[in-house]
Design an enzyme around this catalytic site. Structure first.
Site, PDB file in Angstrom:
ATOM      1  N   ASP A 244       0.826  -0.857  -0.297  1.00 17.04           N
ATOM      2  CA  ASP A 244      -0.031  -0.133   0.036  1.00 17.04           C
ATOM      3  C   ASP A 244       0.996   1.079  -0.030  1.00 17.04           C
ATOM      4  OD1 ASP A 244      -2.775   1.138   0.423  1.00 17.04           O
ATOM      5  OD2 ASP A 244      -1.677   1.999   2.137  1.00 17.04           O
ATOM      6  N   GLU A 312       1.364  -0.522  -5.284  1.00 16.16           N
ATOM      7  CA  GLU A 312       0.129   0.524  -5.462  1.00 16.16           C
ATOM      8  C   GLU A 312       1.060   1.801  -6.061  1.00 16.16           C
ATOM      9  OE1 GLU A 312      -3.343   3.026  -3.608  1.00 16.16           O
ATOM     10  OE2 GLU A 312      -1.944   2.627  -2.450  1.00 16.16           O
TER      11      GLU A 312
END
Length: 598
Positions: A244, A312
């Site tokens: 993330d 990401e």
């Protein structure tokens, strides 16, 4: 974690009942390589894989509390296997105060009780393996919760040993001696990125919510602690990690102000929170990120079973995307290519250019195409941008986007519910909003609740997500009566059937599985078409009509070394005319054709 501005939301496409011409394929297709293994050709399991994002709160409630959980996911593994996915990515399931629905982690080694127990997780991993599905964890490296023991120690005093585990800085004096943050950096969720702590009289940095203080990745102890977290979950059998906000690990050490983004009129742009929008060149994608990625890759590779690292990676250029693989392909195996799926308009030239970049400018590395996730309006944004209101044409656009995702040379990341045509259903009033982004940005930014509504399994109470009479954590969209797995499983021409056939082709057809990708008819601005061709001569053509008008195109494949002139239909949009030759491929409005060259 990257926020976005919601577009207008239109009505859900009604499923058409026409007859599609689909090649017969296995009902439960799988790649030849299962997670933790390699294929017959020696390729790692994630090459050409289909990865399915599960938002655990919204997938299946097994205990009747209105919130999805791990046992609910385990109950649905048979469905996921029938769809043909190779792995599932779980958004965070760790202990968390749930300020950002799991992305604020208070304990990386425990499962949040809302989702189950460690025993439930281990069972999910075991059962998923039996279904040839790997489990990918969401690993949040940039920040923790402000309730994490590390941060509680860090904020306790300036002399605490963990003070330097986070980013603490002195403020600056403003007019009339008022204490101001160290600089103008902004949180991605609005407001200053600095929060003052009156106890220790310093500010801490948070790229996201106030409750998500950023870790100091210049501290070797932080790195060791987080790499140990990765090792723990690898030992519990995960197939890999989705990293993330991975590009935001480092910030400018000089704390220089970021510059405003100027609009066409030369004035600063205003964001969804009513604030001047800043470029993030000093807080995003700094070079030091690559050092961390190389170290984390060494951790993953030390287990000798193809542990996957997905990033990401919202990036501005194909050059930056290529860098995420590492100069020696020693960083991320699959950084997300957001430049294709988030064009957000049906523009043939733009799609052609972006897909061609992925084919020609990544030095042969596998792109990971993504069209939807838990932070963005779902697929229907393309239909909305095109001004399409006809329900059949809107569903055809969903088919078209799926064809690009699964018939390209890529690994494909899809979002739960896309396969049945679920659309974004935003809150109608501020009182209904659960997402803090929506609470702060209402009404211009209604938050991300609309794309996180519960999975629609059947036409029964609560769409089969929760038992009857249970209040679900987000409302069930009214579309569930007709848009659900049970209904579409009985319809041979449904969007769900289309997804299953496409995924089966991706895994089974040699050209779609292994072939290079070559753009065709590159002067045509209405139809995006390409060739998939293997070195052994197998060839498949794909054509997608980006307009509401019928189109007829022809292909000359001799320059690509393909001698065949006939076509055998593999898939085509329902009601489109039969195609037998490269000389005349007929496409209806937003129609798709996929054919084997013979």
């Amino acid at each position: 974690m990257k926020h976005r501005v919601l577009g207008a939301i239109c009505a859900l496409a009604i499923l058409c009942l026409a007859s599609a011409r689909l090649q017969a394929l296995p009902s439960s297709p799988h790649s030849s390589a299962t997670p933790h293994a390699t294929s017959a050709t020696g390729a790692p399991w994630w090459k050409n894989a289909v990865i399915y994002e599960v938002y655990p709160r919204s997938f299946q409630d097994s205990n009747g509390d209105g919130v999805g959980d791990l046992n609910g996911i385990t109950q649905r593994l048979g469905y996921l296997q029938s769809l043909g996915v190779n792995a599932i990515w779980l958004t965070p399931i760790y202990d968390s105060p749930q300020v950002d629905f799991g992305y604020d982690i208070s304990n990386y080694y425990h499962i949040d009780p809302r989702y189950g127990t460690m025993a439930d997780f281990d069972r999910l991993v075991r059962e998923a393996k039996k279904h040839h599905i790997g489990v990918i964890m969401d690993l949040v490296l940039n920040h923790t919760s402000d309730k994490h023991p590390w941060f509680l120690e860090s904020e306790s005093s300036r002399t605490n040993p963990k003070r330097d585990w986070y980013i603490w800085r002195n403020g600056r004096k403003g007019p009339n001696g008022k204490l101001l943050p160290p600089n103008n950096w902004q949180s991605d969720f609005g407001g200053s990125a600095w929060q003052y702590d009156p106890k220790t009289k310093q500010f801490y940095y948070h790229k996201f919510y106030i409750q998500q203080p950023d870790l100091n990745w210049n501290n070797p102890q932080v790195r060791k602690a987080m790499y140990d977290v990765a090792r723990f979950w690898i030992r519990h059998g995960v197939a890999g990690f989705r990293l993330d906000a991975i590009t935001t690990l480092f910030e400018d050490p000089k704390l220089r102000n970021e510059k405003p983004i100027l609009g066409p009129n030369g004035k600063p742009q205003i964001d969804a929170f009513g604030e001047v929008e800043l470029d993030d060149s000093l807080t995003n994608n700094l070079p030091q990120v690559h050092d961390v990625l190389r170290q984390l890759r060494q951790v993953a590779d030390s287990y000798h079973r193809n542990v996957l690292l997905i990033g990401e990676t919202y990036l501005s250029s194909i050059k930056d995307l290529r860098a995420m693989y590492g100069a020696n392909n020693d960083e991320l195996q699959l950084p997300m290519d957001m430049q294709v799926g988030f064009i957000n308009k049906l523009d043939v030239k733009e799609f052609r250019a972006r897909i061609n970049e992925a084919e020609t400018k990544l030095d042969g590395d596998e792109p990971l195409f993504v069209f939807d996730n838990h932070d963005n309006v779902r697929w229907e944004r393309y239909a909305t941008a095109a001004g399409v209101t006809d329900p059949v044409q809107r569903e055809n656009i969903a088919r078209l986007l799926a064809a690009i995702l699964f018939a390209s040379r890529d690994s494909a990341l899809m979002y739960y519910g896309d396969e049945i045509g679920m659309v974004t259903t935003p809150p109608k009033t501020r009182a209904e909003v659960r997402d803090p982004v929506g609470l702060r940005g209402w009404p211009k930014n209604k938050g991300r609740d609309g794309e996180r509504t519960p999975m629609q399994w059947n036409s029964g109470p609560n769409a089969g997500f929760s038992p009857a009479g249970v209040k679900t954590w987000l409302p069930i969209p009214p579309s569930y009566k007709t848009v659900n797995v049970a209904v579409e499983s009985r319809q041979p021409d449904s969007l769900l059937a289309w997804y299953k056939q496409l995924i089966a082709l991706k895994h089974a057809n040699p050209a779609l599985r292994d072939g290079q990708e070559i753009m065709l008819n590159t002067s045509n601005d209405s139809v995006l078409s390409w060739l998939r061709k293997t070195s052994q001569g197998q060839a498949v053509v794909v054509a997608c009509n980006f307009t509401a008008q019928p189109q007829t195109i022809r292909f000359d494949l001799k320059p690509q070394g393909v001698s065949g002139a006939g076509l055998r239909t593999l898939m085509a949009t329902p009601h489109d005319a039969e195609v037998q030759s490269l000389d005349a491929v007929h496409l209806g409005p937003f129609g798709v054709y996929i054919g084997q060259v013979e």
